[in-house]
Design an enzyme around this catalytic site. Sequence first.
Site, short mmCIF file in Angstrom:
data_model
loop_
_atom_site.label_atom_id
_atom_site.label_comp_id
_atom_site.label_asym_id
_atom_site.label_seq_id
_atom_site.Cartn_x
_atom_site.Cartn_y
_atom_site.Cartn_z
N GLU A 1 0.83 -1.21 0.00
CA GLU A 1 0.00 0.00 0.00
C GLU A 1 0.87 1.26 0.00
OE1 GLU A 1 -2.85 0.09 3.24
OE2 GLU A 1 -4.48 0.51 1.87
N HIS B 1 6.84 -26.88 -1.47
CA HIS B 1 6.19 -27.97 -2.21
C HIS B 1 5.08 -27.44 -3.11
CE1 HIS B 1 8.26 -31.14 0.12
NE2 HIS B 1 8.43 -30.11 0.92
N LYS C 1 -13.98 0.87 -3.99
CA LYS C 1 -15.05 1.36 -3.10
C LYS C 1 -16.10 2.10 -3.92
CE LYS C 1 -12.13 2.11 0.93
NZ LYS C 1 -11.50 3.12 1.76
O1 PA5 Z 1 -3.28 1.67 5.92
C1 PA5 Z 1 -4.36 2.16 5.74
O2 PA5 Z 1 -4.57 3.38 5.83
C2 PA5 Z 1 -5.57 1.30 5.41
O3 PA5 Z 1 -5.21 -0.03 5.26
C3 PA5 Z 1 -6.61 1.40 6.51
O4 PA5 Z 1 -6.01 1.01 7.72
C4 PA5 Z 1 -7.83 0.54 6.24
O5 PA5 Z 1 -8.39 0.87 5.01
C5 PA5 Z 1 -8.87 0.69 7.34
O6 PA5 Z 1 -9.24 2.03 7.45
P1 PA5 Z 1 -10.00 2.57 8.73
O7 PA5 Z 1 -9.13 2.41 9.91
O8 PA5 Z 1 -10.26 4.02 8.41
O9 PA5 Z 1 -11.27 1.78 8.85
#
Ligand code: PA5
Length: 450
Positions: free
Chosen positions: A290, A311, A425
């Site tokens: 990410e 494996h 989303k």
């Molecule tokens: O690293 C990030 O920002 C994302 O992975 C969020 O943690 C994830 O989308 C969850 O978001 P939130 O804590 O707003 O529900």
Amino acid sequence: MIQLKLKIDNARGFVSDDEIKLFESESDLQRRKIYDKTGAGNDFLGWVDLPGQIDDSLIQGIEKDAARIKSDSQVVVVVGIGGSYLGARAIIDALSGNFYQMQSASGDHPLVVYAGQNIGEDYTAELLDFLNDKDYSIIVISKSGTTTEPAIAFRLLRKHLEEKYGEEKASERIYAITDASKGALKTLAGNKSFKTYVIPDDVGGRYSVLTPVGLLPIAVAGFNIREFVNGARNMQEFLKGEEDLFKNPALLYAVVRNILYRKGKTTEIMANYTPSMMYFTEWWKQLYGESEGKDQKGIFPAGVNFTTDLHSMGQYIQDGIRNLFETVVRLENPKRIMEIPHDRDNLDGLNFLAGKRLSYVNKMAETGTILAHVDGEVPNLEIILPEINENVLGELVYFFEMGCALSGYILDVNPFDQPGVEAYKKNMFALLEKPGFEDETKEIKKRIKD
Ligand code: PA5
């Protein structure tokens, strides 16, 4: 000193010291951007000084709530996704026995289960069935307070909890970890008087395991969060004080992986030989994927659990497209001792190993695999841990956080945003006909036949 070691010997055939040295000024520049807060996404650098700033009153408060949950709950449901889920799970899994999920919810500490990290109907229904005859509490985690998956799970769980205990008593069993001032979860927590913890504004989800997001679930699971924080603090201080690229493991890791990337090694595989580290790899995958996968660039982070996956994926790693490098998280000392017994008949031919520990066999598998993969043009980096405990994991978490930020800056991306996750989303909301998405709904319906 730190306990974790980074070994790059098995990447030397692919990356020379001279090539690393060429990165000295570039890596120093990027390092300064992090400490001086002058780089992209610099409003999300709260994690840099975080371990050293966690104050005792926060730890005490978390320990108190963990004790309370322990006294009134057999199970705690941690609701969250992404950065609001993986860090806690990674550390709890790494520290717990491998079969802790199968315990009867009557152990020394509440059994931690998870929700909101998927929308599986069977998963959620089975979880509610499991909770029917258990005393339980909920820790709901969402920084934005509006993420769909945990919001749906929380709605279902809250109803279940309220039916079980009544509205007021249920509210006393809910702990919300969210933004200080905004979001639907913050509002709900205020209206229902849930106990709340704050995720600092300047700490993004995937960098938040050292905030209450990770600390409360880890404490509830019975682990020492002070030692976890101490380990991270130790690594924080070490990395800050060490400017030498060859002696600063986060800097060296960031540089070496960027050199490999520029040479066409576009996939990094994290490999462990310790089953309890499986979710740690998942946490790492999120952190690096990410943070770096944007602007049509970035190393693709993959994970394997060895020797299991030797494996299956082992064939590809040895012989498939040569765009891979491997980062092995090596454990020097397991907690337990298990020796292979002698067998009178020796039909399996294993008597040559009689009296040897499993860790010895595992280590030989590891060493043999690394050499085979290097022969197959897969450079290997090793991160060596003396053992798995809270302190070492604190070091490891901070090492990877800093390595990720440095690596992202060297790659010239903003490692602290995630614009790409909005696309799914938007489509999902359009398909679900969410109010406000009317135009998108019309458009997307033209693209689907049934
Ligand atoms: O690293 C990030 O920002 C994302 O992975 C969020 O943690 C994830 O989308 C969850 O978001 P939130 O804590 O707003 O529900």
